[in-house]
Write an enzyme that holds these catalytic residues in place. Structure first.
Site, short mmCIF file in Angstrom:
data_model
loop_
_atom_site.label_atom_id
_atom_site.label_comp_id
_atom_site.label_asym_id
_atom_site.label_seq_id
_atom_site.Cartn_x
_atom_site.Cartn_y
_atom_site.Cartn_z
N LYS A 182 0.82 -1.22 0.15
CA LYS A 182 0.00 0.09 0.00
C LYS A 182 0.92 1.22 -0.03
O LYS A 182 0.46 2.04 -0.50
CB LYS A 182 -1.07 -0.05 1.15
CG LYS A 182 -0.52 -0.03 2.61
CD LYS A 182 -1.74 -0.17 3.58
CE LYS A 182 -1.07 -0.14 5.11
NZ LYS A 182 0.05 -0.73 5.25
N ARG A 201 3.52 -8.31 14.26
CA ARG A 201 2.85 -7.30 13.36
C ARG A 201 1.53 -8.12 12.83
O ARG A 201 0.32 -7.53 12.72
CB ARG A 201 3.56 -6.50 12.42
CG ARG A 201 4.70 -5.69 13.18
CD ARG A 201 5.59 -5.09 12.22
NE ARG A 201 4.99 -4.50 10.99
CZ ARG A 201 5.87 -4.36 9.78
NH1 ARG A 201 7.03 -4.95 9.52
NH2 ARG A 201 5.41 -3.47 8.78
N ARG A 225 -6.61 1.96 11.39
CA ARG A 225 -6.07 0.87 11.53
C ARG A 225 -6.99 -0.06 12.50
O ARG A 225 -6.79 -1.12 12.82
CB ARG A 225 -4.69 0.73 12.05
CG ARG A 225 -3.51 1.03 11.02
CD ARG A 225 -3.01 -0.13 10.24
NE ARG A 225 -1.28 -0.74 10.69
CZ ARG A 225 -0.45 -0.02 10.04
NH1 ARG A 225 -0.59 1.10 9.44
NH2 ARG A 225 0.80 -0.36 10.09
N ARG A 267 13.84 -2.07 7.58
CA ARG A 267 13.25 -1.29 8.67
C ARG A 267 13.28 -2.14 10.03
O ARG A 267 13.37 -3.40 10.00
CB ARG A 267 11.56 -1.32 8.41
CG ARG A 267 11.29 0.00 7.94
CD ARG A 267 9.81 0.09 7.33
NE ARG A 267 8.69 -0.48 8.29
CZ ARG A 267 7.57 -0.21 8.36
NH1 ARG A 267 6.99 0.26 7.31
NH2 ARG A 267 6.66 -0.70 9.13
N ARG A 322 11.81 -6.48 2.02
CA ARG A 322 11.61 -5.26 1.80
C ARG A 322 12.67 -4.40 2.18
O ARG A 322 13.22 -4.77 3.20
CB ARG A 322 10.35 -4.75 2.48
CG ARG A 322 10.01 -3.30 2.44
CD ARG A 322 8.48 -3.02 2.80
NE ARG A 322 8.29 -3.19 4.16
CZ ARG A 322 7.16 -2.71 4.57
NH1 ARG A 322 6.36 -2.36 3.96
NH2 ARG A 322 6.77 -2.82 6.16
P1 AMP Z 1 3.53 1.26 9.00
O1 AMP Z 1 4.90 1.71 8.41
O2 AMP Z 1 2.25 1.46 8.25
O3 AMP Z 1 3.79 -0.46 8.64
O4 AMP Z 1 3.57 1.50 10.38
C1 AMP Z 1 4.73 1.07 11.36
C2 AMP Z 1 4.15 1.16 12.69
O5 AMP Z 1 3.62 2.20 13.22
C3 AMP Z 1 3.13 0.16 13.00
O6 AMP Z 1 3.52 -1.28 13.19
C4 AMP Z 1 2.25 0.34 14.27
O7 AMP Z 1 3.24 0.11 15.32
C5 AMP Z 1 2.71 2.20 13.96
N1 AMP Z 1 1.24 2.55 13.01
C6 AMP Z 1 1.22 2.97 11.97
N2 AMP Z 1 -0.01 3.44 11.77
C7 AMP Z 1 -0.77 3.18 12.80
C8 AMP Z 1 -2.11 3.37 12.95
N3 AMP Z 1 -3.02 3.94 12.26
N4 AMP Z 1 -2.78 2.76 14.33
C9 AMP Z 1 -1.72 2.43 15.28
N5 AMP Z 1 -0.54 2.33 14.93
C10 AMP Z 1 0.05 2.67 13.72
#
Ligand code: AMP
Length: 219
Positions: A14, A172, A89, A161, A128
């Protein structure tokens, strides 16, 4: 104001698609994961609060996340609209977004789901890499950079990451797939969910997402 929501499991692509759509539609790409990572790097109070959850692969609590996102939506560059990547989320986040938009007489136009089966996600996350500067995502096989180890967009070095390590990846997926499903159901019930098969090549997924938007606005 155009508010487009991009939904997908971690590793579904995404972020890649949000970058493409943002360019194509001229809207800012707002990724809550990037906002949190920037806050962690900058050492702000928000970053210190979020870091532990992120390291464990957990969602950051709704109250913190919602406040951060609403603040971001209020900035001038978001006046025409946004592409939301990684938000909402949880159902509570979806409801908070709906209420915040409602007071301005706005609503989410469409929720686009980049759909990838759960069993494929571990492999996608393991391969990734993201760039240090802008977080632009790559994959060793599915989406390699032109020059190995260097971001095509901004030339910064690519790195894995912190939360793409195998033990965090599993956490996750375990913790985040069920809340994602509740968000999918939320938008399906409102009749604005559109799903595209995320296993296709990147350009075909983009085309599917563009076609899923209102034909009048993309013509
Ligand atoms: P992402 O880059 O979108 O995979 O986000 C990395 C991490 O940030 C996630 O594993 C969560 O710990 C936190 N995170 C990102 N977006 C959200 C959200 N909308 N709600 C809660 N935690 C978030």
């Amino acid at each position: 104001m155009r508010v487009l929501v991009l939904l997908g499991a971690p590793g579904a692509g995404k972020g890649t698609q949000a970058t493409i759509l943002a360019q194509r539609l001229g809207l800012p790409h707002v990724a809550t994961g990037d906002l949190f990572r920037n806050a962690v790097r900058a050492g702000t109070a928000l970053g210190r609060e979020a870091h532990g959850y992120m390291e464990r692969g957990e969602l950051v609590p709704d109250a913190i996340t919602i406040e951060m996102l609403i603040e971001r939506l209020g900035r001038p560059d978001a006046a025409e609209g946004v592409i939301l990547d990684g938000f909402p989320r949880s159902r509570a986040q979806a409801e908070a977004l709906e209420s915040a938009l409602l007071v301005r007489g706005e609503r989410v136009e469409v929720a686009l789901l980049v759909d990838v089966p759960a069993e494929e996600l571990v492999g996608r996350l393991a391969g990734r890499y993201v760039c240090r500067l802008g977080g632009h995502p790559y994959h060793v096989i599915l989406n390699p950079p032109r020059v190995p180890g260097i971001c095509d967009v901004d030339g910064s070095p690519l790195e894995q990451r912190e939360d793409d390590r195998p033990e965090v990846v599993r956490a996750r997926l375990t913790r985040q797939l069920a809340p994602l499903q509740s968000v999918i159901e939320f938008y399906r019930a409102r009749g604005i969910l559109r799903a595209v098969d995320g296993r296709q090549p990147i350009d075909l997924v983009s085309r599917g997402l563009i076609e899923a938007l209102d034909p009048v606005t993309t013509a």
